[in-house]
Design an enzyme around this catalytic site. Structure first.
Site, PDB file in Angstrom:
ATOM      1  N   GLY A  27       0.809  -1.392  -0.476  1.00 43.98           N
ATOM      2  CA  GLY A  27       0.112   0.130   0.004  1.00 43.98           C
ATOM      3  C   GLY A  27       0.657   1.311  -0.158  1.00 43.98           C
ATOM      4  O   GLY A  27       0.637   2.452  -0.301  1.00 43.98           O
ATOM      5  N   PHE A  29     -14.358   3.665   3.004  1.00 43.01           N
ATOM      6  CA  PHE A  29     -12.952   2.968   2.545  1.00 43.01           C
ATOM      7  C   PHE A  29     -12.408   3.256   1.544  1.00 43.01           C
ATOM      8  O   PHE A  29     -12.976   4.335   0.541  1.00 43.01           O
ATOM      9  CB  PHE A  29     -13.597   1.382   2.152  1.00 43.01           C
ATOM     10  CG  PHE A  29     -12.241   0.517   1.927  1.00 43.01           C
ATOM     11  CD1 PHE A  29     -11.981  -0.444   2.603  1.00 43.01           C
ATOM     12  CD2 PHE A  29     -11.603   0.482   0.535  1.00 43.01           C
ATOM     13  CE1 PHE A  29     -10.960  -0.781   2.350  1.00 43.01           C
ATOM     14  CE2 PHE A  29     -10.385  -0.212   0.669  1.00 43.01           C
ATOM     15  CZ  PHE A  29     -10.781  -1.087   1.537  1.00 43.01           C
ATOM     16  N   VAL A  30     -11.264   3.957   1.512  1.00 47.51           N
ATOM     17  CA  VAL A  30     -10.728   4.750   0.693  1.00 47.51           C
ATOM     18  C   VAL A  30      -9.577   3.999  -0.008  1.00 47.51           C
ATOM     19  O   VAL A  30      -8.646   2.831  -0.049  1.00 47.51           O
ATOM     20  CB  VAL A  30      -9.722   6.278   1.097  1.00 47.51           C
ATOM     21  CG1 VAL A  30     -10.805   6.950   1.835  1.00 47.51           C
ATOM     22  CG2 VAL A  30      -8.628   5.611   1.602  1.00 47.51           C
ATOM     23  N   ASP A  65       0.841   2.901   4.239  1.00 48.65           N
ATOM     24  CA  ASP A  65      -0.290   4.078   3.730  1.00 48.65           C
ATOM     25  C   ASP A  65      -1.549   4.498   4.960  1.00 48.65           C
ATOM     26  O   ASP A  65      -1.848   5.540   4.751  1.00 48.65           O
ATOM     27  CB  ASP A  65      -1.656   2.887   2.322  1.00 48.65           C
ATOM     28  CG  ASP A  65      -1.686   1.690   3.223  1.00 48.65           C
ATOM     29  OD1 ASP A  65      -1.441   1.692   4.100  1.00 48.65           O
ATOM     30  OD2 ASP A  65      -1.929   0.890   2.338  1.00 48.65           O
ATOM     31  N   ASP A  90      -5.431   2.383  10.864  1.00 52.79           N
ATOM     32  CA  ASP A  90      -7.255   2.359  11.359  1.00 52.79           C
ATOM     33  C   ASP A  90      -6.927   1.396  12.785  1.00 52.79           C
ATOM     34  O   ASP A  90      -7.047   2.456  12.993  1.00 52.79           O
ATOM     35  CB  ASP A  90      -7.114   1.240   9.866  1.00 52.79           C
ATOM     36  CG  ASP A  90      -8.576   0.312   9.641  1.00 52.79           C
ATOM     37  OD1 ASP A  90      -9.781   1.413   9.614  1.00 52.79           O
ATOM     38  OD2 ASP A  90      -9.356  -0.888  10.245  1.00 52.79           O
TER      39      ASP A  90
HETATM   40  P1  IMP Z   1      -4.956  -1.767  10.915  1.00 49.75           P
HETATM   41  O1  IMP Z   1      -3.417  -1.864  11.713  1.00 49.75           O
HETATM   42  O2  IMP Z   1      -6.068  -1.907  11.347  1.00 49.75           O
HETATM   43  O3  IMP Z   1      -4.294   0.167  11.494  1.00 49.75           O
HETATM   44  O4  IMP Z   1      -5.019  -1.344   9.596  1.00 49.75           O
HETATM   45  C1  IMP Z   1      -3.899  -0.686   8.459  1.00 49.75           C
HETATM   46  C2  IMP Z   1      -4.555  -1.272   7.552  1.00 49.75           C
HETATM   47  O5  IMP Z   1      -5.271  -1.519   6.394  1.00 49.75           O
HETATM   48  C3  IMP Z   1      -3.921  -0.331   5.687  1.00 49.75           C
HETATM   49  O6  IMP Z   1      -2.617  -0.664   5.676  1.00 49.75           O
HETATM   50  C4  IMP Z   1      -4.295  -1.018   5.015  1.00 49.75           C
HETATM   51  O7  IMP Z   1      -3.625  -1.936   4.165  1.00 49.75           O
HETATM   52  C5  IMP Z   1      -5.757  -1.522   5.136  1.00 49.75           C
HETATM   53  N1  IMP Z   1      -6.665  -0.526   5.776  1.00 49.75           N
HETATM   54  C6  IMP Z   1      -7.287   0.386   5.859  1.00 49.75           C
HETATM   55  N2  IMP Z   1      -8.261   1.337   6.112  1.00 49.75           N
HETATM   56  C7  IMP Z   1      -7.836   1.246   4.855  1.00 49.75           C
HETATM   57  C8  IMP Z   1      -8.613   1.717   3.264  1.00 49.75           C
HETATM   58  O8  IMP Z   1      -9.987   2.088   3.747  1.00 49.75           O
HETATM   59  N3  IMP Z   1      -8.519   1.710   2.121  1.00 49.75           N
HETATM   60  C9  IMP Z   1      -7.689   0.302   2.232  1.00 49.75           C
HETATM   61  N4  IMP Z   1      -6.800  -0.044   2.877  1.00 49.75           N
HETATM   62  C10 IMP Z   1      -7.460   0.125   4.199  1.00 49.75           C
HETATM   63 MG    MG Z   2      -1.530  -2.045   4.287  1.00 47.75          MG
END
Ligand code: IMP
Ligand code: MG
Length: 181
Positions: A43, A152-153, A99, A102
């Site tokens: 990403g 979702f982006v 990228d 979340d």
């Molecule tokens: P976390 O570990 O929950 O913080 O998730 C982070 C990962 O979730 C990012 O590196 C992305 O791969 C994916 N992700 C979370 N939200 C989005 C979105 O809106 N679009 C695309 N990928 C996302």
């Molecule tokens: Mg990722």
């Protein structure tokens, strides 16, 4: 592909302004230090390459791929390293570039990994996007491009089912794309 984008959130000019600002900050903060920039695949590949080419200080780069199971809804996720970095990490100052943040689970695990398993001197985090409404892990992100709403982006490296990564802007994916599946 473009008609599946509901709204453009960040166009190319806005993205360029953000990467200018972050690259300047990193160049000032890490001047004189052994900086290793780690790109989280896939990403962050566009964001990473924009930042790296705008730095005014020397640095090493490396690439890593992880997958986080259970990061969406379950709190007891596990981070799996699918591709590790090759560069030495001992006594290095590591800046991990992703990228979007979340839940924060990925960054939370990566920081622990480099500090405790790879003996890094310091580990800081840099993300193009932040979804603060979704945060479940307490992570301190040193460099953030901008916050986005809880939608979702895609684009500029971010995908939905491996699609849309090549868009030069960041947009909100039309929910009809994933709701009809
Ligand atoms: P976390 O570990 O929950 O913080 O998730 C982070 C990962 O979730 C990012 O590196 C992305 O791969 C994916 N992700 C979370 N939200 C989005 C979105 O809106 N679009 C695309 N990928 C996302
Ligand atoms: Mg990722």
């Amino acid at each position: 592909m473009q008609n599946e984008i509901k709204d453009v959130l960040l166009d190319e000019d806005r993205i360029s302004n953000i990467t200018d600002r972050i690259a300047k900050q990193i160049s000032a903060d890490y001047n004189g230090r052994d900086l290793l920039l780690v790109c989280l695949l896939k990403g962050s590949f566009m964001f990473f390459s924009d930042i790296v080419r705008k730095l005014s200080i020397p640095c090493r780069v490396d690439f890593m791929q992880v997958s986080s199971y259970g990061s969406g809804t379950a709190s007891s996720g596990k981070l799996t390293v699918k591709k590790d970095i090759d560069e030495k990490t001992e006594n290095s100052h590591i800046l991990v570039v992703d990228d979007i943040v979340d839940s924060g689970f990925t960054f939370y695990c990566i920081k622990d990994y480099f500090l405790n398993k790879k003996q890094a001197c310091s580990v800081e985090l840099c993300a193009m996007l932040d979804k603060p409404d979704r945060r479940r892990y307490d992570v301190d992100i040193k460099y953030i491009g901008t916050s986005v709403p809880d939608e979702f982006v895609v684009g500029y490296g971010l995908d939905y089912n491996e699609k849309y990564r090549n868009l030069p802007f960041i947009g909100i994916l039309d929910p009809k794309v994933y709701e009809t599946v």
